[in-house]
Design a protein around this motif. Structure first.
Motif, PDB file in Angstrom:
ATOM      1  N   ILE A 351       0.731  -1.211   0.049  1.00  0.00           N
ATOM      2  CA  ILE A 351      -0.011   0.025  -0.002  1.00  0.00           C
ATOM      3  C   ILE A 351       0.823   1.237   0.007  1.00  0.00           C
ATOM      4  N   ARG A 352       0.554   2.074  -1.150  1.00  0.00           N
ATOM      5  CA  ARG A 352       1.429   3.492  -1.024  1.00  0.00           C
ATOM      6  C   ARG A 352       0.604   4.515  -0.701  1.00  0.00           C
ATOM      7  N   GLN A 354      -0.431   7.141  -2.340  1.00  0.00           N
ATOM      8  CA  GLN A 354      -1.190   7.470  -3.384  1.00  0.00           C
ATOM      9  C   GLN A 354      -2.404   6.579  -3.476  1.00  0.00           C
ATOM     10  N   ASP A 355      -2.387   5.507  -2.882  1.00  0.00           N
ATOM     11  CA  ASP A 355      -3.488   4.514  -2.776  1.00  0.00           C
ATOM     12  C   ASP A 355      -4.575   4.769  -1.859  1.00  0.00           C
ATOM     13  N   ARG A 358      -8.359   4.437  -2.998  1.00  0.00           N
ATOM     14  CA  ARG A 358      -8.581   2.900  -3.325  1.00  0.00           C
ATOM     15  C   ARG A 358      -8.714   2.094  -2.231  1.00  0.00           C
ATOM     16  N   VAL A 359      -7.887   2.156  -1.130  1.00  0.00           N
ATOM     17  CA  VAL A 359      -7.821   1.505   0.011  1.00  0.00           C
ATOM     18  C   VAL A 359      -9.213   1.707   0.897  1.00  0.00           C
ATOM     19  N   LYS A 362     -12.094   0.321  -1.163  1.00  0.00           N
ATOM     20  CA  LYS A 362     -12.089  -1.125  -1.052  1.00  0.00           C
ATOM     21  C   LYS A 362     -12.578  -1.537   0.521  1.00  0.00           C
TER      22      LYS A 362
END
Length: 457
Positions: A351-352, A354-355, A358-359, A362
């Protein structure tokens, strides 16, 4: 005590002065097992055993002892004995040991070491803790590119007894700039007349001296390396980090993360102790801070319950309080699961930063699906098994759905925000998330109850 049957017999031998019997017994044991036995003995008895070992064996055993026993043993030695021990220890471990000794003791030991060894200890001790430089060793093999394979093998044969590892030899130019490496297997299989520059691998995976040690250890694990070279900003070879050091680094980092995740204050010295070595007063000191904070935060839950007493009074037959443990338990567990998953993803680099969208998306979707499944069970449990009204069953179902979505969202967002603001995500511990979700979960529960039981009635 890990050797309860062995220790009494060893004590009898020590008291009787059976030197030969003790030397024969410990001579057949692995250094790690010897260290384990020494730690079960009294300090003076352990010092006696160390004194009976050959110098090189003593240095090997010392690397397996805990830091407190290492310092205690060195302080019991004369300066020249301590210098002999440091001379035989691996370069990184002796630098760590010197850092633990008091300055006066170090000043008495260093004159008995060669100038090159004193300089090496000072150089390794000067690097910032937590960086690759602080954990690297300067005990490695280098080869010039013009050397033949036959000459390289002869050099390895000569240097092997004094090197930590010879499986990789690092190729450097006249300025010690790293230009490649060659494995021992490659050397053995190559023609004796071949030049090192002809068989070396030029694509070298390396670490910078100021790079975080955990990131370097994960590089070693990712590429399945026996060791990784450490270079400065001009690519000059400074040292290596071996796979066993990488394992120690990852173990310490995981210990820190587990303690922080459980709301236990971290202590670098205490993290290296086993469970039985830690003192009770230290355990209390490390845990009390988070528990006090969570104790205060827990009063928020009571405030929320007190604020909605009028709902309980309006529907006394529903016994709202009996369902509160079910709801806050569901939210706390869901949040803790999410926090654990996110912290693991951050630690592994999956996991970065910039995610973040999205994280969170989700985890909210995951919470929605979990909430639907658990809410359906809650509806059936409340209506069919407990005989409550379908409307109140819907309150429980929707509350579980809302709490699961909220807990998963918060559990994902908080560690990610912590990382963005350079806070260790592990410090956002599961108990803290659980406490936050408890209070907000009750707000969701009572809000849904007011809407369905009062507004829509």
């Amino acid at each position: 005590m890990r050797n309860p049957l062995l220790v009494p017999d060893l004590r009898e031998l020590i008291q009787a002065g059976e030197t030969e019997a003790l030397q024969d017994f410990f001579g057949d044991l692995h250094p790690a097992h010897v260290a384990e036995v020494i730690e079960d003995l009294e300090p003076s008895e352990g010092d006696t055993i160390l004194g009976l070992l050959p110098p090189r064996s003593r240095a090997e055993v010392m690397s397996y002892l805990d830091s407190e026993r290492q310092v205690r043993s060195v302080e019991a030695m004369s300066p020249d004995q301590a210098a002999t021990l440091l001379h035989l220890m691996s370069h990184d471990e002796r630098a760590d040991l010197v850092n633990r000794l008091d300055d006066e003791r170090v000043d008495r030991i260093l004159p008995f070491l060669a100038q090159a060894e004193r300089d090496d200890i000072r150089r390794l001790s000067s690097y910032e803790p937590g960086t690759a430089g602080a954990v690297m060793t300067t005990d490695y093999v280098t080869l010039p590119p013009h050397l033949s394979v036959r000459e390289a093998l002869e050099r390895l044969r000569h240097e092997a007894p004094d090197r930590e590892t010879i499986y990789y030899s690092y190729v450097v130019d006249s300025r010690r700039k790293l230009i490649g490496f060659v494995s021992l297997k490659r050397l053995i299989l190559s023609r004796p007349t071949s030049r090192i520059e002809e068989i070396m691998q030029r694509d070298v995976i390396f670490a910078r001296v100021d790079e975080d040690q955990e990131a370097v250890a994960r590089q070693i694990a990712k590429y399945d390396l026996i060791a990784i070279p450490v270079v400065d900003s001009s690519d000059m070879l400074l040292g290596i980090i071996t796979h066993d050091d990488a394992l120690d680094i990852l173990r310490r980092e995981q210990t820190e993360d587990m303690l922080a995740f459980g709301g236990v204050s971290r202590d670098a010295e205490a993290d290296e102790e086993s469970y039985w070595q830690g003192r009770i007063i230290e355990a209390v000191r490390r845990r009390i801070g988070w528990l006090l904070m969570l104790f205060i935060a827990g009063t928020i839950t009571r405030f929320v319950v007190h604020s909605f007493n009028w709902v309980d009074d309006r529907f006394p037959e529903l016994e709202f309080g009996t369902y509160i443990p079910l709801l806050i338990g569901t939210g706390g567990n869901a949040g803790s699961q999410t926090v654990g998953t996110i912290i693991r993803g951050l630690a592994l680099g999956d996991i970065r930063q910039q995610d973040i969208v999205r994280v969170v998306g989700k985890e909210v979707l995951t919470g929605t699906l979990l909430g639907i499944l658990l809410g359906a069970l809650g509806f059936g449990f409340t209506w069919i098994l407990l005989g409550e009204s379908p409307t109140f069953g819907a309150v429980i179902a929707l509350a579980i759905l809302g709490i699961c979505v909220w807990a998963n969202g918060v559990g994902a967002l908080v560690p990610l925000l912590a990382r963005r603001f350079n806070i260790d995500p592990a410090l956002v511990s599961a108990p803290l998330i659980s406490t936050l979700v408890d209070a907000t979960g009750l707000l969701i529960f009572y809000t849904i109850a007011i809407v369905l039981l009062i507004r829509l009635a």
